[in-house]
Design an enzyme around this catalytic site. Structure first.
Site, PDB file in Angstrom:
ATOM      1  CG  HIS A 130      -1.915   1.266   1.524  1.00 10.06           C
ATOM      2  ND1 HIS A 130      -2.863   1.421   1.036  1.00 10.06           N
ATOM      3  CD2 HIS A 130      -1.236   2.254   2.030  1.00 10.06           C
ATOM      4  CE1 HIS A 130      -3.318   2.546   1.447  1.00 10.06           C
ATOM      5  NE2 HIS A 130      -2.120   3.312   2.062  1.00 10.06           N
ATOM      6  CD  GLU A 131       1.972   3.256   3.750  1.00  3.57           C
ATOM      7  OE1 GLU A 131       2.224   4.538   3.062  1.00  3.57           O
ATOM      8  OE2 GLU A 131       0.899   3.369   4.433  1.00  3.57           O
ATOM      9  CG  HIS A 134       0.288   6.060  -0.656  1.00  6.34           C
ATOM     10  ND1 HIS A 134      -0.706   6.938  -0.976  1.00  6.34           N
ATOM     11  CD2 HIS A 134      -0.312   5.555   0.450  1.00  6.34           C
ATOM     12  CE1 HIS A 134      -1.838   6.785  -0.181  1.00  6.34           C
ATOM     13  NE2 HIS A 134      -1.570   6.177   0.742  1.00  6.34           N
ATOM     14  CD  GLU A 199      -4.691   6.554   2.540  1.00  4.44           C
ATOM     15  OE1 GLU A 199      -4.326   5.166   2.519  1.00  4.44           O
ATOM     16  OE2 GLU A 199      -3.876   7.507   2.562  1.00  4.44           O
TER      17      GLU A 199
END
Length: 322
Positions: A130-131, A134, A199
């Site tokens: 997930h990071e 980003h 998100e």
């Protein structure tokens, strides 16, 4: 598109900063605020990531000091087609993580010891995926600059509270009071300006990177449950960075969803499980190491040290965070 959004947000933040300067110190205050804002924008572009990591006392680790955790990030970065980011660990019992850096070539990912201790390897991989999403979506620049400038806006509010400001501003003493009240609200609104849809986008891309949406759904459920019970002191001292974390780290996270910096966790989990259904059960998953090196579905050891025989949390060894 993200670069355009970044430019627009920086312009808005600069205008807001100047407006607060006007309310606090009149025209002279506005000009000083403009100079300070311009300098901060330039400084934040090059150094905001380092400041955020320092705020949370993050410690850089490598393949020697945190082999399992580093291996997971390395494998995921390769799977996403990204340069290997710097990897940090934060000594904090609250499970959480964030990414920072002005571009993929200068990115860093950070996880708390609480996250490494409470999540199994698949869940750790999903969070870091997930990071990395980003990073790949180039969200980290706007998120990091926002954290720095939102903190500066709050600082102006504190200045007005303690020193009273210039009553000769256009709104007089009311302007000073407005600045005191507006500053913390402005910091919150700026965090909300980082669209909560980012998100959802990072969740989806992160699930693709790690190969299994269910891993991230499970991780989000665990993190949200623990974050609500464990106070993150560093985040409480630096609330302007809250939007950078995968789950809101602040103890006031149960506030109305209208004012939340993050989407509702239940909605995020539901979206991931729908994605898993579309993928036909979630997929086998790819993490850690090189292409084709999969984490076995039945590997449920807690923390990324579970398969390597390293000292468990609380032991006398260095642990996965060095």
């Amino acid at each position: 598109m993200n670069m355009i959004k970044t430019a627009m947000l920086i312009a808005f933040m600069t205008a807001l900063f100047m407006g607060l300067g006007l309310l606090i110190g009149g025209r002279a205050g506005m000009m000083i605020a403009f100079v300070v804002a311009a300098g901060m924008n330039l400084f934040a572009y090059w150094n905001a990531d380092k400041m955020v990591l320092k705020m949370h006392r993050a410690k850089e680790v490598d393949a020697r000091t945190a082999p399992e955790f580093y291996r997971i990030v390395h494998g995921l970065a390769g799977n996403a087609g990204l340069p290997m980011p710097k990897v940090y660990v934060i000594q904090n019992p609250q499970p959480n993580a964030f990414a920072t850096g002005r571009n993929p070539e200068n990115a860093a990912v950070a996880a708390t010891t609480g996250l490494l201790e409470r999540l199994n390897p698949q869940e750790v991989a999903a969070v870091m995926a997930h990071e990395l999403a980003h990073v790949q979506n180039r969200d980290t620049l706007i998120m990091t600059i926002t954290a720095t400038l939102a903190g500066a806006i709050s600082m102006l509010g504190n200045f007005a509270f303690f020193f009273g400001g210039n009553r000769n501003n256009p709104l007089g003493f009311i302007g000073v009071i407005a600045a005191i009240i507006v500053a913390p609200l402005a910091a919150m609104l700026v965090q909300m300006a980082i669209s909560r849809t980012r998100e959802y986008s990072a969740d989806r891309r992160g699930a693709e990177i790690c190969g299994n949406p269910e891993w991230l759904a499970s991780a989000l459920a665990k993190i949200a449950s623990s974050a609500g019970r464990i106070v993150n002191q560093d985040a409480e001292r630096n609330p302007a960075t809250a939007h950078m974390f995968i789950i809101n780290p602040l103890s006031g996270q149960r506030m109305d969803n209208l004012f939340s910096t993050h989407p509702d966790t239940g909605n995020r989990i539901a979206a991931l499980r729908q994605m898993a259904t579309e993928m036909g059960g979630g997929g086998q998953g790819f993490v850690a190491g090189s292409p084709g090196n999969l984490v076995a579905p039945d590997d449920q050891a807690s923390g990324p040290w579970g398969r390597s025989g390293q000292t468990p949390p609380g032991g006398s060894g260095r642990g996965p965070w060095g």
